[in-house]
Design a protein around this motif. Structure first.
Motif, short mmCIF file in Angstrom:
data_model
loop_
_atom_site.label_atom_id
_atom_site.label_comp_id
_atom_site.label_asym_id
_atom_site.label_seq_id
_atom_site.Cartn_x
_atom_site.Cartn_y
_atom_site.Cartn_z
N GLU A 1 4.55 61.69 23.38
CA GLU A 1 3.32 61.74 23.41
C GLU A 1 2.43 61.03 24.73
OE1 GLU A 1 -0.86 61.99 20.67
OE2 GLU A 1 1.14 61.54 19.82
N ASP A 2 2.90 59.74 24.28
CA ASP A 2 2.30 58.83 25.56
C ASP A 2 2.64 59.41 27.06
OD1 ASP A 2 1.30 57.27 23.75
OD2 ASP A 2 3.00 55.72 23.95
N THR A 3 3.85 60.01 27.14
CA THR A 3 4.54 60.24 28.48
C THR A 3 3.49 61.79 28.95
OG1 THR A 3 6.68 59.82 28.21
CG2 THR A 3 6.34 61.39 29.63
N ARG B 1 -1.65 69.36 18.96
CA ARG B 1 -0.20 69.14 18.23
C ARG B 1 1.02 69.52 19.07
NH1 ARG B 1 0.72 75.56 16.01
NH2 ARG B 1 -0.30 76.54 17.81
N LEU B 2 2.12 69.05 18.62
CA LEU B 2 3.38 69.06 19.30
C LEU B 2 3.76 70.55 18.97
CD1 LEU B 2 6.07 68.18 20.64
CD2 LEU B 2 6.87 67.69 18.41
N ILE B 3 4.02 71.42 20.15
CA ILE B 3 4.29 72.60 19.87
C ILE B 3 5.74 73.30 20.18
CG2 ILE B 3 1.90 73.66 20.19
CD1 ILE B 3 2.61 74.56 22.95
N SER B 4 6.61 72.53 20.73
CA SER B 4 7.93 72.66 21.09
C SER B 4 8.77 71.45 21.44
CB SER B 4 7.67 73.75 22.36
OG SER B 4 9.19 73.91 22.72
N THR B 5 9.71 71.49 21.27
CA THR B 5 10.80 70.42 21.31
C THR B 5 12.22 71.14 21.66
OG1 THR B 5 10.06 68.74 19.79
CG2 THR B 5 12.19 68.41 20.71
N VAL B 6 12.61 71.31 22.90
CA VAL B 6 13.64 71.99 23.18
C VAL B 6 14.66 71.02 23.71
CG1 VAL B 6 14.73 73.35 25.12
CG2 VAL B 6 12.42 74.00 24.22
N ASN C 1 13.06 67.97 25.83
CA ASN C 1 11.70 68.51 26.54
C ASN C 1 10.65 68.55 25.46
OD1 ASN C 1 10.11 69.22 28.36
ND2 ASN C 1 11.05 71.03 28.92
N TYR C 2 9.73 67.99 25.32
CA TYR C 2 8.57 68.04 24.37
C TYR C 2 7.47 68.71 25.03
CZ TYR C 2 11.55 64.48 22.26
OH TYR C 2 12.34 63.73 21.50
N LEU D 1 7.25 79.12 30.47
CA LEU D 1 6.33 78.78 29.26
C LEU D 1 6.47 79.24 27.98
CD1 LEU D 1 3.15 79.76 31.86
CD2 LEU D 1 3.80 77.58 30.80
N TRP D 2 7.05 80.29 28.17
CA TRP D 2 7.33 80.97 26.56
C TRP D 2 8.38 79.81 26.11
CZ3 TRP D 2 3.88 83.74 25.02
CH2 TRP D 2 3.41 84.82 25.93
N ALA D 3 9.18 79.27 26.77
CA ALA D 3 10.12 78.22 25.88
C ALA D 3 9.59 77.09 25.73
CB ALA D 3 11.39 78.16 27.22
N ALA D 4 8.36 76.83 26.46
CA ALA D 4 7.50 75.55 26.00
C ALA D 4 6.81 75.71 24.85
CB ALA D 4 7.05 75.26 27.30
N GLY D 5 6.71 76.89 24.29
CA GLY D 5 5.66 77.18 23.09
C GLY D 5 4.71 78.01 23.29
N LEU D 6 4.44 78.68 24.47
CA LEU D 6 3.23 79.40 24.58
C LEU D 6 2.90 80.47 23.53
CD1 LEU D 6 0.99 79.74 26.68
CD2 LEU D 6 2.11 81.61 27.74
N PHE D 7 3.95 80.96 22.96
CA PHE D 7 3.71 82.07 22.00
C PHE D 7 3.11 81.35 20.65
CE2 PHE D 7 7.92 80.68 21.88
CZ PHE D 7 8.31 80.05 20.74
#
Length: 149
Positions: A43-45, A62-67, A74-75, A119-125
Motif C-alpha cells: 500500500e505504501d508503495t 480497497r485492495l482489489i487484486s493480488t496477482v 503485483n498488488y 487492466l482486467w487482470a489488475a481487477g478493473l472488473f
C-alpha cells in the motif's frame, strides 16, 4: 528476492488514470505504480508511486487484486484522488533516461487490447461501472488474430 510491484487504479466515471511509458521503442499505458522497496508495504508503495508519477495524493478504497506469477506479487489498490488534477511527474529510478511521457484519463475504447487485458487482470472488473460495461460486451470473439481470419 523480488518483492513485487504495487499500483493504484484511479477512476472517474468511465475513465481510468493511466501513465504512458516509452521504452525500447515501445509505447504503452499502465497504472501508476512501481517496485516495492525495502521496508515498504504494498500500500505504501502504490501511493508513493501515484504521487511520484502523477503528482497527486490518494486514499485507499480497497485492495482489489493480488496477482502472483513466478513468485512475483503485483498488488492493485482502488484509489480516490478527489478533485485533484494529475500531472506528469517522474520515475526517480529513471532520471537519466526518463520513460514516463504522459499522464491521461483513458476510456477503454482508447486503449489497445493488450493494455485493456492488463487492466482486467489488475481487477478493473471489481469497479461496478466497468463490470457493467464488461457485461454489455456479449459473446463475440474479439481476440486480435481471430479478427484477421
Amino acid at each position: 528476492m523480488n518483492k513485487g510491484r504495487a499500483q493504484c487504479l484511479v477512476t472517474r466515471g468511465n475513465k481510468i488514470l493511466m501513465v504512458k511509458h516509452k521504452q525500447y521503442g515501445l509505447e504503452y499505458y499502465c497504472l501508476p505504480g512501481g517496485g516495492i522497496e525495502d521496508g515498504e508495504t504494498p500500500e505504501d508503495t502504490a501511493f508513493r508511486e501515484l504521487q511520484e508519477e502523477c503528482l497527486v495524493r490518494g486514499t485507499n478504497l480497497r485492495l482489489i487484486s493480488t496477482v502472483i506469477h513466478d513468485n512475483h506479487y503485483n498488488y492493485t489498490f482502488h484509489a480516490n484522488i478527489g478533485a485533484q488534477e494529475p500531472m506528469l511527474g517522474e520515475d526517480p529510478e529513471c532520471m537519466d533516461n526518463p520513460i514516463l511521457v504522459g499522464v491521461d484519463w483513458r476510456t477503454l475504447d482508447k486503449l489497445c487490447e493488450r493494455d485493456r487485458a492488463y487492466l482486467w487482470a489488475a481487477g478493473l472488473f471489481y469497479i461496478e461501472e466497468f463490470a457493467k460495461e464488461l457485461d454489455s460486451w456479449g459473446d463475440d470473439i474479439s481476440y486480435p488474430s481471430k479478427r484477421l481470419q
